[in-house]
Each structure stands twice: as structure tokens, then as C-alpha cells.
Design a protein around this motif. Sequence first.
Motif, PDB file in Angstrom:
ATOM      1  N   GLU A  52       0.838  -1.196   0.000  1.00 25.60           N
ATOM      2  CA  GLU A  52       0.000   0.000   0.000  1.00 25.60           C
ATOM      3  C   GLU A  52       0.877   1.253   0.000  1.00 25.60           C
ATOM      4  N   ILE A  53       0.551   2.183  -0.890  1.00 26.91           N
ATOM      5  CA  ILE A  53       1.351   3.395  -0.984  1.00 26.91           C
ATOM      6  C   ILE A  53       0.452   4.612  -1.076  1.00 26.91           C
ATOM      7  N   GLU A  54       1.012   5.765  -0.794  1.00 30.20           N
ATOM      8  CA  GLU A  54       0.236   6.984  -0.908  1.00 30.20           C
ATOM      9  C   GLU A  54       0.517   7.611  -2.274  1.00 30.20           C
ATOM     10  N   ILE A  55      -0.548   7.911  -3.023  1.00 26.82           N
ATOM     11  CA  ILE A  55      -0.391   8.575  -4.317  1.00 26.82           C
ATOM     12  C   ILE A  55      -0.587  10.064  -4.075  1.00 26.82           C
ATOM     13  N   SER A  56       0.446  10.832  -4.347  1.00 25.35           N
ATOM     14  CA  SER A  56       0.423  12.254  -4.018  1.00 25.35           C
ATOM     15  C   SER A  56      -0.597  13.009  -4.870  1.00 25.35           C
ATOM     16  N   SER A  57      -1.029  14.151  -4.372  1.00 25.18           N
ATOM     17  CA  SER A  57      -1.956  14.987  -5.138  1.00 25.18           C
ATOM     18  C   SER A  57      -1.229  15.465  -6.392  1.00 25.18           C
ATOM     19  N   ARG A  58      -1.970  15.652  -7.461  1.00 30.33           N
ATOM     20  CA  ARG A  58      -1.342  16.071  -8.712  1.00 30.33           C
ATOM     21  C   ARG A  58      -2.357  16.736  -9.630  1.00 30.33           C
ATOM     22  N   ARG A  59      -1.828  17.376 -10.641  1.00 26.84           N
ATOM     23  CA  ARG A  59      -2.671  17.954 -11.685  1.00 26.84           C
ATOM     24  C   ARG A  59      -2.529  17.098 -12.919  1.00 26.84           C
ATOM     25  N   ILE A  60      -3.659  16.727 -13.489  1.00 27.85           N
ATOM     26  CA  ILE A  60      -3.619  15.912 -14.693  1.00 27.85           C
ATOM     27  C   ILE A  60      -4.401  16.590 -15.822  1.00 27.85           C
ATOM     28  N   LEU A  61      -4.081  16.175 -17.034  1.00 34.07           N
ATOM     29  CA  LEU A  61      -4.771  16.701 -18.202  1.00 34.07           C
ATOM     30  C   LEU A  61      -5.711  15.626 -18.741  1.00 34.07           C
ATOM     31  N   THR A  62      -6.972  15.993 -18.925  1.00 37.35           N
ATOM     32  CA  THR A  62      -7.923  15.026 -19.472  1.00 37.35           C
ATOM     33  C   THR A  62      -8.489  15.576 -20.788  1.00 37.35           C
ATOM     34  N   PHE A  63      -8.952  14.664 -21.615  1.00 37.28           N
ATOM     35  CA  PHE A  63      -9.579  15.056 -22.881  1.00 37.28           C
ATOM     36  C   PHE A  63     -10.982  14.470 -22.922  1.00 37.28           C
ATOM     37  N   LYS A  64     -11.953  15.320 -23.197  1.00 34.15           N
ATOM     38  CA  LYS A  64     -13.325  14.855 -23.365  1.00 34.15           C
ATOM     39  C   LYS A  64     -13.733  15.114 -24.812  1.00 34.15           C
ATOM     40  N   PRO A  65     -13.916  14.040 -25.582  1.00 34.53           N
ATOM     41  CA  PRO A  65     -14.268  14.233 -26.993  1.00 34.53           C
ATOM     42  C   PRO A  65     -15.656  14.855 -27.138  1.00 34.53           C
ATOM     43  N   SER A  66     -15.838  15.666 -28.179  1.00 37.17           N
ATOM     44  CA  SER A  66     -17.151  16.271 -28.410  1.00 37.17           C
ATOM     45  C   SER A  66     -18.113  15.225 -28.966  1.00 37.17           C
ATOM     46  N   GLN A  67     -19.407  15.512 -28.845  1.00 37.09           N
ATOM     47  CA  GLN A  67     -20.440  14.623 -29.396  1.00 37.09           C
ATOM     48  C   GLN A  67     -20.252  14.464 -30.901  1.00 37.09           C
ATOM     49  N   VAL A  68     -19.840  15.557 -31.550  1.00 41.29           N
ATOM     50  CA  VAL A  68     -19.652  15.541 -33.005  1.00 41.29           C
ATOM     51  C   VAL A  68     -18.556  14.532 -33.391  1.00 41.29           C
ATOM     52  N   LEU A  69     -17.448  14.570 -32.659  1.00 40.53           N
ATOM     53  CA  LEU A  69     -16.349  13.645 -32.945  1.00 40.53           C
ATOM     54  C   LEU A  69     -16.769  12.205 -32.667  1.00 40.53           C
ATOM     55  N   LYS A  70     -17.440  11.991 -31.541  1.00 43.17           N
ATOM     56  CA  LYS A  70     -17.894  10.631 -31.207  1.00 43.17           C
ATOM     57  C   LYS A  70     -18.850  10.101 -32.266  1.00 43.17           C
ATOM     58  N   ALA A  71     -19.759  10.980 -32.729  1.00 40.16           N
ATOM     59  CA  ALA A  71     -20.720  10.562 -33.749  1.00 40.16           C
ATOM     60  C   ALA A  71     -20.008  10.220 -35.054  1.00 40.16           C
ATOM     61  N   SER A  72     -19.014  11.012 -35.429  1.00 35.99           N
ATOM     62  CA  SER A  72     -18.363  10.743 -36.713  1.00 35.99           C
ATOM     63  C   SER A  72     -17.535   9.455 -36.644  1.00 35.99           C
ATOM     64  N   LEU A  73     -16.996   9.131 -35.490  1.00 35.81           N
ATOM     65  CA  LEU A  73     -16.268   7.859 -35.349  1.00 35.81           C
ATOM     66  C   LEU A  73     -17.199   6.676 -35.547  1.00 35.81           C
ATOM     67  N   ASN A  74     -18.434   6.833 -35.092  1.00 33.12           N
ATOM     68  CA  ASN A  74     -19.361   5.708 -35.129  1.00 33.12           C
ATOM     69  C   ASN A  74     -20.215   5.661 -36.393  1.00 33.12           C
ATOM     70  N   ASP A  75     -20.176   6.737 -37.175  1.00 36.97           N
ATOM     71  CA  ASP A  75     -20.885   6.740 -38.453  1.00 36.97           C
ATOM     72  C   ASP A  75     -20.067   6.093 -39.550  1.00 36.97           C
ATOM     73  N   SER A  76     -18.732   6.162 -39.367  1.00 36.70           N
ATOM     74  CA  SER A  76     -17.841   5.785 -40.464  1.00 36.70           C
ATOM     75  C   SER A  76     -18.056   4.354 -40.949  1.00 36.70           C
ATOM     76  N   GLU A  77     -18.521   3.471 -40.045  1.00 39.70           N
ATOM     77  CA  GLU A  77     -18.731   2.088 -40.481  1.00 39.70           C
ATOM     78  C   GLU A  77     -20.211   1.754 -40.622  1.00 39.70           C
ATOM     79  N   GLY A  78     -21.013   2.794 -40.560  1.00 35.55           N
ATOM     80  CA  GLY A  78     -22.454   2.603 -40.749  1.00 35.55           C
ATOM     81  C   GLY A  78     -23.051   1.763 -39.665  1.00 35.55           C
TER      82      GLY A  78
END
Lengths: 94, 91
Positions: free
Chosen positions: A68-94
Motif C-alpha cells: 500500500e502506498i500513498e499517491i500524491s496529489s497532482r494535476r492531470i490533463l484530461t480530454f473529453k471528446p465532443s459529441q460531433v467527434l464521437k458521432a463521426s467515429l461511429n458513423d464511419s462504419e455505418g
Amino acid sequence: MTKADLVENVYLKTGFSKKESAEIVEMVFDIMKNTLEGGDKIKIAGFGNFVVKDKATRRGRNPQTGEEIEISSRRILTFKPSQVLKASLNDSEG
Amino acid sequence: MNKSELVEALAARNGLTYKKSEEIVNIIFDSMSDALTTGGRIEIRGFGSFVVKDYQAYMGRNPKTGEVIKVKPKKLPFFKVGKELREKVNS
């Protein structure tokens, strides 16, 4: 796709030389990096949001030893894809 | 910062017009969307990489009602921050 492909696309679609295109693409990512470093988020409509989040200290485990270890506090970068991008990924294969 | 602020920052830095800077920013994000849509991955040195993960169909639940529903197969983009930027954000 790498930065070189983005440079190529900028070069082909604008009147800029390859050298100028490379400098401009570099600048765009520099601006984004500096913004995120400063803790600000970036919202690109149609693509997604880059958000800097503060994570509190928490207890975790070394998955290999179970210790068991302590994970220190930190700042992280996250990415949240837009609905438009998610839709286009899933449309491409019909 | 939103896209138009990014366009403004780019214009301020290289002396281009807003319109020209906007064109470039659009080319960059359109190219990236296209690359992900056609199943490719993106790797931007010093920034990070994007991959598309495939999910099989599964039985899920509506978290509000508890109702069991079938979730269709789907693809989702993921971003992995590059080491350099990860360290800078956290410093």
C-alpha cells in the motif's frame, strides 16, 4: 498521423511554404501547451475539450507487490471528446 | 480558451489575419478528426497521442432507472498526454 502530416496538410491547403507551415503548426501546439500549463482549459468545438484537473492525495497499491502506498496529489490533463467527434467515429462504419 | 481565442492567439503571434489563422486551426483539427474517423492514431510529439478504442456490444443499465439495456458496439477516442506536457501541467 504525426505533426509532419499536419504540416503537409497546412502546406497543401494554404499558400504557405513547408517551413512556414511547420512553424505555424508548432505555434498552435505551443499556444495550447502554454494555456494548459497555466491551468486553463481548451474547448475546441467539434473536436473536444482539454481540461486540467486537480487530483487529491489517495491511497493506492503497487499492483506488482500489493504494497500500500500513498499517491500524491497532482494535476492531470484530461480530454473529453465532443459529441460531433464521437458521432463521426461511429458513423464511419455505418 | 475556446477555438476563436486560439485563433486570436495564433494571429497575434505570427502577424497573420484572423481569417488565415482560423483556416489553419480548422485544417489542424479537421485533419485530426479525419485521421481518427478513418481509424488512425495521432501522435503529436511534446503534446500527446490519440487512439480509437473499439467496444463490443454489452448489457448495461440505465443508472437512473436501473433498467437493463443493450449497449451497441461503439468506438471512442482516447487521449494520452505526452510525458513533457504531463510534467509541465503538474509542475
